[in-house]
Motif scaffolding. Structure first.
Motif, mmCIF file in Angstrom:
data_model
loop_
_atom_site.group_PDB
_atom_site.id
_atom_site.type_symbol
_atom_site.label_atom_id
_atom_site.label_comp_id
_atom_site.label_asym_id
_atom_site.label_seq_id
_atom_site.Cartn_x
_atom_site.Cartn_y
_atom_site.Cartn_z
ATOM 1 N N SER A 15 0.824 -1.209 0.000
ATOM 2 C CA SER A 15 0.000 0.000 0.000
ATOM 3 C C SER A 15 0.852 1.250 0.000
ATOM 4 C CB SER A 15 -0.926 -0.012 1.223
ATOM 5 O OG SER A 15 -1.654 1.175 1.290
ATOM 6 N N THR A 16 1.901 1.258 0.838
ATOM 7 C CA THR A 16 2.786 2.417 0.915
ATOM 8 C C THR A 16 3.501 2.634 -0.405
ATOM 9 O OG1 THR A 16 3.150 2.025 3.265
ATOM 10 C CG2 THR A 16 4.761 3.413 2.131
ATOM 11 N N LEU A 17 3.966 1.522 -1.028
ATOM 12 C CA LEU A 17 4.628 1.626 -2.318
ATOM 13 C C LEU A 17 3.693 2.180 -3.359
ATOM 14 C CD1 LEU A 17 7.025 1.084 -4.165
ATOM 15 C CD2 LEU A 17 6.209 -1.270 -4.451
ATOM 16 N N SER A 18 2.443 1.717 -3.330
ATOM 17 C CA SER A 18 1.445 2.190 -4.299
ATOM 18 C C SER A 18 1.211 3.676 -4.170
ATOM 19 C CB SER A 18 0.134 1.429 -4.094
ATOM 20 O OG SER A 18 -0.859 1.922 -4.951
ATOM 21 N N VAL A 19 1.073 4.144 -2.929
ATOM 22 C CA VAL A 19 0.859 5.582 -2.705
ATOM 23 C C VAL A 19 2.052 6.373 -3.208
ATOM 24 C CG1 VAL A 19 0.608 7.367 -0.948
ATOM 25 C CG2 VAL A 19 -0.684 5.251 -0.756
ATOM 26 N N GLY A 20 3.269 5.880 -2.895
ATOM 27 C CA GLY A 20 4.472 6.577 -3.322
ATOM 28 C C GLY A 20 4.562 6.674 -4.832
ATOM 29 N N LEU A 21 4.237 5.552 -5.518
ATOM 30 C CA LEU A 21 4.270 5.558 -6.974
ATOM 31 C C LEU A 21 3.244 6.498 -7.559
ATOM 32 C CD1 LEU A 21 4.766 1.739 -7.679
ATOM 33 C CD2 LEU A 21 6.433 3.574 -8.046
ATOM 34 N N THR A 22 2.062 6.566 -6.909
ATOM 35 C CA THR A 22 1.014 7.480 -7.383
ATOM 36 C C THR A 22 1.475 8.917 -7.301
ATOM 37 O OG1 THR A 22 -0.717 5.966 -6.695
ATOM 38 C CG2 THR A 22 -1.347 8.265 -7.012
ATOM 39 N N ILE A 23 2.093 9.279 -6.161
ATOM 40 C CA ILE A 23 2.580 10.642 -5.993
ATOM 41 C C ILE A 23 3.671 10.947 -7.005
ATOM 42 C CG2 ILE A 23 3.836 12.183 -4.424
ATOM 43 C CD1 ILE A 23 2.381 10.795 -2.117
ATOM 44 N N ALA A 24 4.589 10.017 -7.186
ATOM 45 C CA ALA A 24 5.682 10.235 -8.131
ATOM 46 C C ALA A 24 5.155 10.369 -9.548
ATOM 47 C CB ALA A 24 6.684 9.078 -8.049
ATOM 48 N N SER A 25 4.204 9.508 -9.922
ATOM 49 C CA SER A 25 3.629 9.556 -11.266
ATOM 50 C C SER A 25 2.913 10.866 -11.503
ATOM 51 C CB SER A 25 2.643 8.394 -11.464
ATOM 52 O OG SER A 25 3.304 7.165 -11.347
ATOM 53 N N ARG A 26 2.212 11.348 -10.468
ATOM 54 C CA ARG A 26 1.478 12.602 -10.606
ATOM 55 C C ARG A 26 2.434 13.764 -10.804
ATOM 56 N NH1 ARG A 26 -1.098 15.556 -5.964
ATOM 57 N NH2 ARG A 26 -2.219 17.256 -6.932
ATOM 58 N N THR B 233 3.121 8.449 3.719
ATOM 59 C CA THR B 233 4.448 8.569 3.099
ATOM 60 C C THR B 233 5.316 9.645 3.721
ATOM 61 O OG1 THR B 233 3.695 10.194 1.471
ATOM 62 C CG2 THR B 233 3.418 7.849 0.912
ATOM 63 N N GLY B 234 4.703 10.601 4.435
ATOM 64 C CA GLY B 234 5.462 11.733 4.957
ATOM 65 C C GLY B 234 5.733 12.791 3.909
ATOM 66 N N GLU B 235 5.216 12.588 2.689
ATOM 67 C CA GLU B 235 5.413 13.548 1.603
ATOM 68 C C GLU B 235 4.417 14.698 1.724
ATOM 69 O OE1 GLU B 235 7.614 13.484 -0.936
ATOM 70 O OE2 GLU B 235 8.563 11.592 -0.349
ATOM 71 N N TYR B 236 4.824 15.868 1.223
ATOM 72 C CA TYR B 236 3.906 16.998 1.160
ATOM 73 C C TYR B 236 3.075 16.897 -0.114
ATOM 74 C CZ TYR B 236 6.892 18.968 4.788
ATOM 75 O OH TYR B 236 7.609 19.170 5.938
ATOM 76 N N ARG B 237 1.798 17.240 -0.011
ATOM 77 C CA ARG B 237 0.906 17.240 -1.168
ATOM 78 C C ARG B 237 0.128 18.541 -1.197
ATOM 79 N NH1 ARG B 237 -3.222 14.230 -1.647
ATOM 80 N NH2 ARG B 237 -3.554 13.598 0.519
ATOM 81 N N GLY B 238 -0.057 19.097 -2.393
ATOM 82 C CA GLY B 238 -0.840 20.312 -2.491
ATOM 83 C C GLY B 238 -0.533 21.074 -3.762
ATOM 84 N N VAL B 239 -1.271 22.148 -3.957
ATOM 85 C CA VAL B 239 -1.120 22.978 -5.155
ATOM 86 C C VAL B 239 0.276 23.590 -5.212
ATOM 87 C CG1 VAL B 239 -2.017 24.990 -6.390
ATOM 88 C CG2 VAL B 239 -3.593 23.468 -5.170
ATOM 89 N N THR B 240 0.750 24.146 -4.101
ATOM 90 C CA THR B 240 2.062 24.772 -4.096
ATOM 91 C C THR B 240 3.175 23.741 -4.284
ATOM 92 O OG1 THR B 240 2.062 24.688 -1.667
ATOM 93 C CG2 THR B 240 1.334 26.732 -2.695
ATOM 94 N N VAL B 241 2.939 22.520 -3.836
ATOM 95 C CA VAL B 241 3.918 21.448 -4.036
ATOM 96 C C VAL B 241 4.002 21.093 -5.522
ATOM 97 C CG1 VAL B 241 4.457 19.032 -3.535
ATOM 98 C CG2 VAL B 241 3.639 20.542 -1.711
ATOM 99 N N ARG C 35 -5.768 21.376 -12.820
ATOM 100 C CA ARG C 35 -5.674 19.969 -12.466
ATOM 101 C C ARG C 35 -5.185 19.784 -11.032
ATOM 102 N NH1 ARG C 35 -5.014 19.326 -17.981
ATOM 103 N NH2 ARG C 35 -2.891 20.149 -17.998
ATOM 104 N N SER C 36 -4.304 20.665 -10.600
ATOM 105 C CA SER C 36 -3.794 20.567 -9.235
ATOM 106 C C SER C 36 -4.888 20.893 -8.223
ATOM 107 C CB SER C 36 -2.602 21.502 -9.051
ATOM 108 O OG SER C 36 -2.004 21.304 -7.787
#
Length: 283
Positions: free
Chosen positions: A5-16, A72-80, A264-265
């Protein structure tokens, strides 16, 4: 199962992030307005060789605030998204520098700790940063506590009404100007404002409509008031005295809007009612 699950989330963020950068890159290549990256631009915009993007962090996303992914500890958002795409265009790595609010970012503009940011515009803030083009139309209003009799923003301008806001933000300054009869409670960040309302220490929270819409679900019985006491914009900004950097990031914002990256963001963060600023809009 958790690792998958964690890998999937990470890949989704990276792909985005990759897809956003590719969309912007294609748009830049196809428009005559795209600015070439010069040594002068890199010297001003990424003097350390890394693009350091100052971002605000909050419990709910907005055009300004990012959130920290619990998995994941990653930041997500429009500014990111905008920061990553700008670094990709510039050809450097990106580093996010988190703050509790735009007021902290503003006050650290001369510290040399960050290179670019995205924040709401007001006249006081122009003393600290130089604003480039706007990417978002901003309206600020109030979130009121459960059982509140306040029906509109004008009702908050009354003796005994306690308005909580984040220190040194454009929204809190506007609330103080437009509701002089109220009592104001200065807080260090959005988390503190939520805690203060839950504890019964304030009657209203002053923030952007987007932020408050996300916070309403975290405070049972609270509601966002119709109307607004501040109508402004959210724009890209750099520390003062960096003209090459300012011109470059302003064109970047125009390219990002034209490519659909900003829209889109917003949608990806469930900010579907957020309005993209018109082409060419300056503070």
């Amino acid at each position: 199962m958790k690792a998958i699950s964690t890998l999937s989330v990470g890949l989704t963020i990276a792909s985005r992030a990759v897809s956003l950068a590719l969309v912007l890159g294609c748009a830049c290549a196809s428009t005559s307005l795209a600015e070439p990256t010069t040594d002068a631009v890199k010297k001003e915009l990424a003097p350390t060789g890394i693009l350091r993007v100052a971002i605000g962090i909050a419990p709910a996303p907005s055009a300004l605030y990012a959130i920290k992914d619990a998995t994941t500890g990653e930041y997500r958002g429009v500014t990111v998204d905008l920061g990553r795409a700008l670094a990709e265009k510039l050809g450097v790595k990106v580093e996010f520098v988190p703050y509790l609010a735009s007021g902290e970012i503003q006050n650290s503009a001369a510290s040399g700790k960050w290179d670019v940011t995205f924040m709401p515009v007001d006249e006081e803030r122009k003393k600290f940063v130089d604003f480039g083009n706007a990417y978002h139309l901003l309206q600020s209003t109030y979130l009121v506590a459960a059982g509140s009799k306040l029906a509109g923003v004008a009702d908050a301008d009354a003796a005994g009404i306690r308005i909580g806001g984040v220190a040194n933000t454009a929204t809190f300054r506007a609330a103080q100007r437009t509701a002089p009869k109220a009592t104001f409670v200065t807080l260090p960040g959005v988390d503190a404002a939520v805690a203060a309302m839950k504890a019964g220490e304030i009657d209203c929270i002053a923030l952007s409509r987007e932020s408050l819409t996300g916070l309403a679900g975290k405070i049972p019985g609270s509601r966002v008031l119709d109307g607004g006491f501040l109508n402004s914009s959210t724009a890209v900004a750099v520390p003062k005295g960096r003209p090459e950097a300012l011109a470059y990031v302003s064109q970047f914002v125009e390219d990002a809007k034209a490519a659909g990256l900003v829209r889109r963001s917003f949608d990806a963060m469930n900010l579907r009612n957020s309005q993209v600023a018109p082409a060419g809009m300056k503070p």
